[in-house]
Design an enzyme around this catalytic site. Structure first.
Site, PDB file in Angstrom:
ATOM      1  N   SER A  25       0.846  -1.184   0.000  1.00 15.67           N
ATOM      2  CA  SER A  25       0.000   0.000   0.000  1.00 15.67           C
ATOM      3  C   SER A  25       0.891   1.246   0.000  1.00 15.67           C
ATOM      4  CB  SER A  25      -0.956  -0.041   1.185  1.00 15.67           C
ATOM      5  OG  SER A  25      -1.995   0.889   1.037  1.00 15.67           O
ATOM      6  N   ASP A  66      -9.728  -3.751  -5.405  1.00 20.94           N
ATOM      7  CA  ASP A  66      -9.132  -2.919  -4.364  1.00 20.94           C
ATOM      8  C   ASP A  66      -9.773  -1.536  -4.363  1.00 20.94           C
ATOM      9  OD1 ASP A  66      -7.458  -1.551  -2.602  1.00 20.94           O
ATOM     10  OD2 ASP A  66      -5.690  -2.649  -3.264  1.00 20.94           O
ATOM     11  N   HIS A 104      -8.003  -4.996  -1.377  1.00 18.36           N
ATOM     12  CA  HIS A 104      -6.780  -4.495  -0.748  1.00 18.36           C
ATOM     13  C   HIS A 104      -6.173  -5.481   0.238  1.00 18.36           C
ATOM     14  CE1 HIS A 104      -4.163  -1.054  -0.191  1.00 18.36           C
ATOM     15  NE2 HIS A 104      -4.241  -1.184   1.113  1.00 18.36           N
TER      16      HIS A 104
END
Length: 711
Positions: free
Chosen positions: A563, A648, A683
């Site tokens: 991330s 995501d 995610h």
């Protein structure tokens, strides 16, 4: 964690003393996909960026889906020689986990609640027992059954009504973090027909056990922006909007105080917060603003007796301080100091009990738990005796108790859940994480904390763990992990899966770079906005230190982040690619400028205080100077595995997809470049505990294969 992939080797002998020549597309007849270039001019501040792969953001475009599938096929072919090893790693990691495990029960409103797993099953079972742990078990939710027919499943926000008869819960079956809230009658097992779509999953009951407050998300941006009130048995279409957060840099949420007296609506951005309160027994009443928002004023609140306790940075309290105010006079002019601001101690959180106040602090990077009696007859810290541990206050819903539940683990010590008697100062270990397989002995591992020097002279801490029998100064393989954003701190934590690396000779390092709050709030402030590059240069400084001190070498150093940590990976491979043999970038945020200019993308507007608003030219130019996608250049890059999820909602799949396409076009090396898109997940990756292990096995196989370790 996210998936990864490896190199396909036909027949190559690697020398362990020098950097290995990794497989290339010229070494094999396997050709990587080539994304079509469709130039799009992106203009801002009279600056034009040409994005050849902008078209990849068309999620519904069949050409885009086909390209992602081709990348997955390429990855499969290039990693086919490691599939048996991946399975072996998966079985090895799985064998350490107690499959029929359960949490330590906690008591709430007359029931003991616990979560357990059954052997061979991926998902938790939520249960409770009335009054006594010897009572008959009541299964609230068996997520294994609920997950049937879904490639992804997550239950969130389980919330029991005050009368113990109902449970509100949220379900996501897409991994887009758009939860549908439903209500279950715990006496009959009936799930009511109300379906509240596009929520955070969380909710809170009013005192009447009939009124439910919840948070809706914007369908496009996924910003949590509206609070609604639902009355049991009424159509969802008749739910009343209680609050609308109109500032698109804020998100909103709702919860109940531990005292159960107040429903609280919170609004928060990176730098500013605001709360509204309403008595829980008056659900149709009007919420009162606690303290109106002011730019750069952060605060959070906890209720006790006839006061609220306020954790805040008011009056330039950079590391926060604790104040209190009468519940009927809550604006900041009424706030009085309880714990003053300290320059060297970050005040992170508080837990309130009838007789005790428990304060979570951070000093010199280390977790501290301070216990105080309200009558001032006791004030002491729990003792912790090393520099690579994590300790935190755990689940403590009971207000009238002398028992504090906290958790402790370290890089070498499995997690323990501990009940501590705050009066007699005695602890009982309720559970220590079991590491099965009969091979783990914590005395075989050693951890330490060392300090690198950044390019501006600042000392940057690094937490390390490795086997005690490891020979230093021999260029060992080392995996360096980093994040460094949002003030989020990666504490030194124990991992059973990590043993698969450590037992094969790897050192694991956490670089506590600026952008986290490891060394206090200023450590965060020095790694954001127009100081963001400190995060990247800190990580590089840690890498150079580990090489200079003989922990590893350039030929055996690996880096990983996900991330915002994936942004970190993208930046360091542009800035210092020669330092790393391999890099894993999981769901990486790499197209910073384009994303931050698009306020229709989920979460973008709420990020301005973290990265800056590129609609302002100074932030635009600064972002552009480090954005990984904008700074890919014709140079040699390390072996790289990049992962993403099609659904995501935090880092859109097209960021890593575009980045990989551009890297393929420009990089001058013959090193491996792999992209794996999980076409079912978002995610957080796979939802099942064992499916997630398969993704870790793929990542580890990528690293181990680069070290010619295949068993």
């Amino acid at each position: 964690m996210k998936t990864l992939h490896i190199i396909f080797i036909l027949s190559l002998i690697f020398a362990t003393s020098c950097k290995k020549d990794t497989m290339t597309t010229s070494d094999t007849k396997i050709k990587p996909p080539v994304a079509v270039k469709k130039p799009t001019n992106l203009e801002k501040h009279q600056d034009i960026r040409v994005d050849d792969y902008f078209w990849l953001n068309e999620r519904e475009n069949e050409e885009v889906i086909n390209y992602l599938k081709k990348e997955n096929e390429y990855n499969e072919k290039m990693t086919s020689h490691t599939k048996e090893f991946q399975d072996s790693l998966f079985q090895e990691m799985k064998s350490r986990i107690k499959e029929d495990d359960s949490s330590v029960p906690y008591k709430l409103n007359g029931y003991w609640y616990l979560t357990r797993f059954e052997k061979g099953k991926d998902y938790p079972i939520y249960t409770r027992k009335k009054e006594s742990l010897d009572a008959e078990e009541e299964i609230l939710f068996d997520c294994n059954k609920e997950a049937e027919g879904h490639s992804y499943f997550r239950l969130s926000g389980l919330n029991i009504s005050p009368d113990n008869k109902l449970a509100a819960f949220g379900v996501d079956t897409v991994s887009r973090r758009k939860y549908t809230i439903q209500i279950k009658n715990l006496e009959t097992g009936e799930i009511y027909p109300e379906r509240i779509e596009t929520t955070t999953g969380g909710s809170t009951w009013a005192a009447d056990s009939k009124t439910l407050f919840y948070t809706k998300k914007d369908d496009q941006t996924l910003r949590s922006n509206r609070i609604y009130r639902h009355v049991l048995g009424t159509p969802v279409s008749e739910d009343v909007e209680i609050y609308n957060e109109t500032d698109d840099t804020f998100y909103t949420f709702v919860y109940k105080t531990k005292s159960k007296k107040y429903i609280v609506i919170g609004s928060s951005s990176t730098l500013t917060s605001e709360y509204r309160i309403l008595k829980a027994d008056d659900p149709t009443g009007e919420f009162k603003i606690f303290q109106p928002r002011e730019r750069n004023l952060e605060y959070s609140i906890a209720h006790y007796g006839d006061h609220f306790y306020v954790l805040t940075n008011v009056d330039e309290a950079t590391n926060f301080k604790l104040m209190k105010t009468p519940e009927k006079n809550t604006s900041k002019e009424n706030w009085k100091d309880v714990i003053a601001h300290r320059d060297d101690v970050l005040l992170e959180d508080i837990e309130i009990f009838k007789e005790y106040l428990v304060v979570s602090e951070r000093n010199n990077g280390l977790n501290k738990i301070n216990i105080k009696r309200w009558d001032n007859t006791a004030d002491y810290y729990l003792p912790f005796d090393n520099e690579t541990y994590t300790a935190y206050v755990s689940t403590n819903p009971d207000f009238d108790t002398k028992t504090l539940r906290y958790a402790y683990n370290s890089l070498t010590t499995p997690n323990s859940v501990i009940d501590f008697d705050m009066e007699i100062k005695e602890k009982v270990v309720k559970k220590e994480q079991e590491v099965l397989g009969g091979k783990f002995d914590k005395s075989n591992y050693v951890s330490e904390r060392v300090w690198a020097t950044a390019e501006d002279g600042v000392k940057v801490p690094i937490s390390l763990v490795y086997r005690k029998d490891l020979k230093k100064d021999t260029g060992n393989p080392l995996l360096q992990y980093g994040y460094g954003s949002y003030g989020s701190t990666i504490d030194p934590y124990f991992s059973t899966v990590r043993l698969s690396l450590l037992d094969r000779g790897f050192i694991f390092a956490i670089a506590h770079v600026r952008g986290s709050e490891y060394l206090g709030r200023s450590w965060y402030e020095d790694g954001k906005l127009l100081k963001k590059k400190n995060t990247f240069t800190d990580f590089i400084a840690c890498s150079k230190f580990l090489i200079d001190k003989g922990y590893t070498s350039k030929d055996h150093l690996y880096a990983m982040g996900g991330s915002a940590g994936g942004l970190l990976m993208g930046a360091v491979v542009n800035m210092a690619p020669e330092l790393y043999n391999g890099v894993i970038a999981a769901v990486p945020f790499v197209d910073v400028v384009t994303t931050m200019l698009d306020d229709s993308i989920p979460l973008t507007t709420g990020e301005y205080d973290e990265w800056g608003n590129p609609n302002e030219e100074n932030y635009y130019q600064y972002m552009k100077s480090y954005s990984p996608y904008d700074n890919v250049t014709a140079q040699a890059y390390p072996n790289m595995l990049v992962t993403t999820g099609l659904h995501d909602s935090q880092v859109q799949y097209w960021e890593p997809a575009k980045w990989v396409a551009k890297l393929r076009e420009l990089k001058t090396d013959n090193n491996l470049l792999l992209l794996h898109t999980n076409m079912e997940a978002g995610h957080g990756g796979a939802s099942g505990r064992f499916e997630a292990l398969k993704e870790v096995a793929e990542e580890y196989a990528f690293l181990l294969d680069l070290e010619s370790i295949n068993n």
